[in-house]
Design a protein around this motif. Structure first.
Motif, PDB file in Angstrom:
ATOM      1  N   SER A 124       0.794  -1.226   0.000  1.00 61.88           N
ATOM      2  CA  SER A 124       0.000   0.000   0.000  1.00 61.88           C
ATOM      3  C   SER A 124       0.828   1.279   0.000  1.00 61.88           C
ATOM      4  O   SER A 124       0.309   2.348  -0.300  1.00 61.88           O
ATOM      5  CB  SER A 124      -0.959   0.018   1.192  1.00 61.88           C
ATOM      6  OG  SER A 124      -0.251   0.063   2.415  1.00 61.88           O
ATOM      7  N   GLN A 125       2.128   1.192   0.373  1.00 63.35           N
ATOM      8  CA  GLN A 125       3.013   2.360   0.398  1.00 63.35           C
ATOM      9  C   GLN A 125       2.372   3.548   1.121  1.00 63.35           C
ATOM     10  O   GLN A 125       2.140   4.611   0.540  1.00 63.35           O
ATOM     11  CB  GLN A 125       3.390   2.755  -1.031  1.00 63.35           C
ATOM     12  CG  GLN A 125       4.310   1.770  -1.712  1.00 63.35           C
ATOM     13  CD  GLN A 125       5.682   1.748  -1.058  1.00 63.35           C
ATOM     14  OE1 GLN A 125       6.409   2.717  -1.150  1.00 63.35           O
ATOM     15  NE2 GLN A 125       5.999   0.673  -0.378  1.00 63.35           N
ATOM     16  N   PRO A 126       2.085   3.403   2.412  1.00 65.95           N
ATOM     17  CA  PRO A 126       1.448   4.503   3.148  1.00 65.95           C
ATOM     18  C   PRO A 126       2.387   5.686   3.331  1.00 65.95           C
ATOM     19  O   PRO A 126       3.603   5.565   3.180  1.00 65.95           O
ATOM     20  CB  PRO A 126       1.129   3.860   4.510  1.00 65.95           C
ATOM     21  CG  PRO A 126       2.175   2.805   4.660  1.00 65.95           C
ATOM     22  CD  PRO A 126       2.401   2.279   3.274  1.00 65.95           C
ATOM     23  N   GLU A 127       1.811   6.837   3.652  1.00 66.70           N
ATOM     24  CA  GLU A 127       2.616   8.028   3.909  1.00 66.70           C
ATOM     25  C   GLU A 127       3.267   7.979   5.271  1.00 66.70           C
ATOM     26  O   GLU A 127       4.309   8.607   5.488  1.00 66.70           O
ATOM     27  CB  GLU A 127       1.746   9.270   3.782  1.00 66.70           C
ATOM     28  CG  GLU A 127       1.300   9.514   2.350  1.00 66.70           C
ATOM     29  CD  GLU A 127       0.523  10.805   2.214  1.00 66.70           C
ATOM     30  OE1 GLU A 127       0.849  11.785   2.905  1.00 66.70           O
ATOM     31  OE2 GLU A 127      -0.416  10.825   1.406  1.00 66.70           O
ATOM     32  N   VAL A 128       2.654   7.263   6.206  1.00 65.68           N
ATOM     33  CA  VAL A 128       3.189   7.113   7.556  1.00 65.68           C
ATOM     34  C   VAL A 128       2.679   5.797   8.135  1.00 65.68           C
ATOM     35  O   VAL A 128       1.617   5.316   7.752  1.00 65.68           O
ATOM     36  CB  VAL A 128       2.792   8.310   8.463  1.00 65.68           C
ATOM     37  CG1 VAL A 128       1.305   8.344   8.723  1.00 65.68           C
ATOM     38  CG2 VAL A 128       3.570   8.308   9.759  1.00 65.68           C
ATOM     39  N   ILE A 129       3.445   5.215   9.046  1.00 65.48           N
ATOM     40  CA  ILE A 129       3.049   3.980   9.727  1.00 65.48           C
ATOM     41  C   ILE A 129       3.063   4.266  11.223  1.00 65.48           C
ATOM     42  O   ILE A 129       4.017   4.846  11.746  1.00 65.48           O
ATOM     43  CB  ILE A 129       4.014   2.828   9.404  1.00 65.48           C
ATOM     44  CG1 ILE A 129       3.941   2.486   7.919  1.00 65.48           C
ATOM     45  CG2 ILE A 129       3.715   1.601  10.268  1.00 65.48           C
ATOM     46  CD1 ILE A 129       5.024   1.537   7.449  1.00 65.48           C
ATOM     47  N   GLN A 160      11.679   1.510   3.402  1.00 64.73           N
ATOM     48  CA  GLN A 160      12.767   2.153   4.151  1.00 64.73           C
ATOM     49  C   GLN A 160      12.535   3.630   4.408  1.00 64.73           C
ATOM     50  O   GLN A 160      12.922   4.148   5.443  1.00 64.73           O
ATOM     51  CB  GLN A 160      14.095   1.967   3.429  1.00 64.73           C
ATOM     52  CG  GLN A 160      14.630   0.575   3.523  1.00 64.73           C
ATOM     53  CD  GLN A 160      15.917   0.398   2.727  1.00 64.73           C
ATOM     54  OE1 GLN A 160      16.345   1.272   1.996  1.00 64.73           O
ATOM     55  NE2 GLN A 160      16.526  -0.767   2.872  1.00 64.73           N
ATOM     56  N   GLY A 161      11.905   4.325   3.500  1.00 61.00           N
ATOM     57  CA  GLY A 161      11.734   5.772   3.638  1.00 61.00           C
ATOM     58  C   GLY A 161      10.423   6.210   4.262  1.00 61.00           C
ATOM     59  O   GLY A 161      10.178   7.406   4.403  1.00 61.00           O
ATOM     60  N   ILE A 162       9.572   5.277   4.657  1.00 60.83           N
ATOM     61  CA  ILE A 162       8.280   5.633   5.233  1.00 60.83           C
ATOM     62  C   ILE A 162       8.478   6.023   6.706  1.00 60.83           C
ATOM     63  O   ILE A 162       9.029   5.248   7.478  1.00 60.83           O
ATOM     64  CB  ILE A 162       7.275   4.457   5.121  1.00 60.83           C
ATOM     65  CG1 ILE A 162       7.046   4.088   3.655  1.00 60.83           C
ATOM     66  CG2 ILE A 162       5.954   4.824   5.800  1.00 60.83           C
ATOM     67  CD1 ILE A 162       6.223   2.821   3.452  1.00 60.83           C
ATOM     68  N   PRO A 163       8.014   7.216   7.105  1.00 60.26           N
ATOM     69  CA  PRO A 163       8.121   7.596   8.515  1.00 60.26           C
ATOM     70  C   PRO A 163       7.295   6.648   9.393  1.00 60.26           C
ATOM     71  O   PRO A 163       6.204   6.229   9.011  1.00 60.26           O
ATOM     72  CB  PRO A 163       7.528   9.009   8.561  1.00 60.26           C
ATOM     73  CG  PRO A 163       7.529   9.486   7.154  1.00 60.26           C
ATOM     74  CD  PRO A 163       7.428   8.264   6.288  1.00 60.26           C
TER      75      PRO A 163
END
Length: 75
Positions: A33-38, A63-66
């Motif tokens: 889903s490649q969320p903007e934040v987890i 790796q780059g998801i906050p």
């Protein structure tokens, strides 16, 4: 607690929230889903929050998801 956080983020922030029902489900769901934040919980699930974070940092797709790690004390 999951329901409260989901309701707040949806109602007050207008976010589209997806929920993983387990930490084992969370990493594959994040990859897809490649969320903007987890937002994760430190001590709930099959693996602890720190191991979950390490697993999120391994695949290049996540790796780059906050990530925000939460914890709470039930009283």
């Amino acid at each position: 607690m999951q329901g409260v956080i989901q309701a707040c983020l949806t109602t007050f922030a207008g976010w589209n929230v997806r929920v993983a029902n387990s930490t084992l489900e969370g990493v594959p769901q994040a990859i897809l889903s490649q969320p903007e934040v987890i937002i994760g919980e430190v001590s709930v699930g099959e693996i602890d929050g720190w191991r979950f974070l390490k697993q999120l940092r391994t695949p290049p797709a996540t790796q780059g998801i906050p990530v925000a790690i939460l914890t709470y004390a039930a009283s």
